[in-house]
Write a protein that holds these residues in place. Structure first.
Motif, PDB file in Angstrom:
ATOM      1  N   GLY A  26      32.686  98.229  32.155  1.00 28.02           N
ATOM      2  CA  GLY A  26      32.395  97.373  33.297  1.00 28.02           C
ATOM      3  C   GLY A  26      32.958  97.998  34.554  1.00 28.02           C
ATOM      4  O   GLY A  26      33.951  98.712  34.506  1.00 28.02           O
ATOM      5  N   ASP A  62      29.231  95.207  30.659  1.00 28.60           N
ATOM      6  CA  ASP A  62      28.991  94.233  31.722  1.00 28.60           C
ATOM      7  C   ASP A  62      28.007  94.906  32.672  1.00 28.60           C
ATOM      8  O   ASP A  62      28.341  95.890  33.330  1.00 28.60           O
ATOM      9  N   LEU A  68      26.320  92.085  28.825  1.00 25.95           N
ATOM     10  CA  LEU A  68      26.781  90.853  29.455  1.00 25.95           C
ATOM     11  C   LEU A  68      26.226  90.865  30.871  1.00 25.95           C
ATOM     12  O   LEU A  68      26.445  91.821  31.607  1.00 25.95           O
ATOM     13  N   SER A  69      25.473  89.818  31.257  1.00 28.90           N
ATOM     14  CA  SER A  69      24.778  89.874  32.532  1.00 28.90           C
ATOM     15  C   SER A  69      24.595  88.509  33.167  1.00 28.90           C
ATOM     16  O   SER A  69      24.305  87.533  32.483  1.00 28.90           O
TER      17      SER A  69
END
Length: 131
Positions: A9, A53, A79-80
């Motif tokens: 991320g 992410d 993950l969004s």
């Protein structure tokens, strides 16, 4: 022994919060905050699952998922906040090789990391690596 997780991320505060939350259920064996570092870490670190992410990347997140899926053996979970289930963004991530996509509200994840999104994320990561 806990499952091994690589965490990717580019937002430092969120990255640290995710590491703190996920460290309860997973052994974090690698972290990266740039696309180049992500490819290097995934290529060189034995892991059971990779969490990406996808928000705030300068590069196309689907292209990064595709590269990660090619260089590493571990499944990638995205993950969004932009990829609602059934939407184009979600379909693009899944089409690029993500094993699953977990939706998060923009700006809400730090407040919802213990329950809600946090629980869904742990459940999804666990499901993806289960035989």
């Amino acid at each position: 022994m806990s499952p091994r997780l690589v965490l990717i991320g580019c937002e430092p505060v969120l990255h640290d919060l995710l590491a703190e939350r996920l460290g309860e259920a997973f052994e974090i064996v690698g972290r990266a905050s740039s696309a180049d570092d992500a490819l290097l870490v995934v290529r060189s670190t034995p892991a059971d699952v990779v969490l990406l992410d996808t928000d705030l990347w300068k590069t196309d997140p689907a292209a990064l998922v595709s590269k990660l899926a090619l260089v590493g053996a571990a499944p990638v979970v995205a993950l969004s906040s932009r990829a609602a289930p059934g939407g184009k963004g979600c379909d693009a991530l899944l089409g690029a090789g993500a094993r699953a996509v977990v939706a998060k509200g923009a700006g809400q994840l730090p407040l919802d990391l213990i329950e809600g999104v946090g629980e869904a994320l742990v459940a999804t990561l666990t499901r993806v690596i289960s035989p």
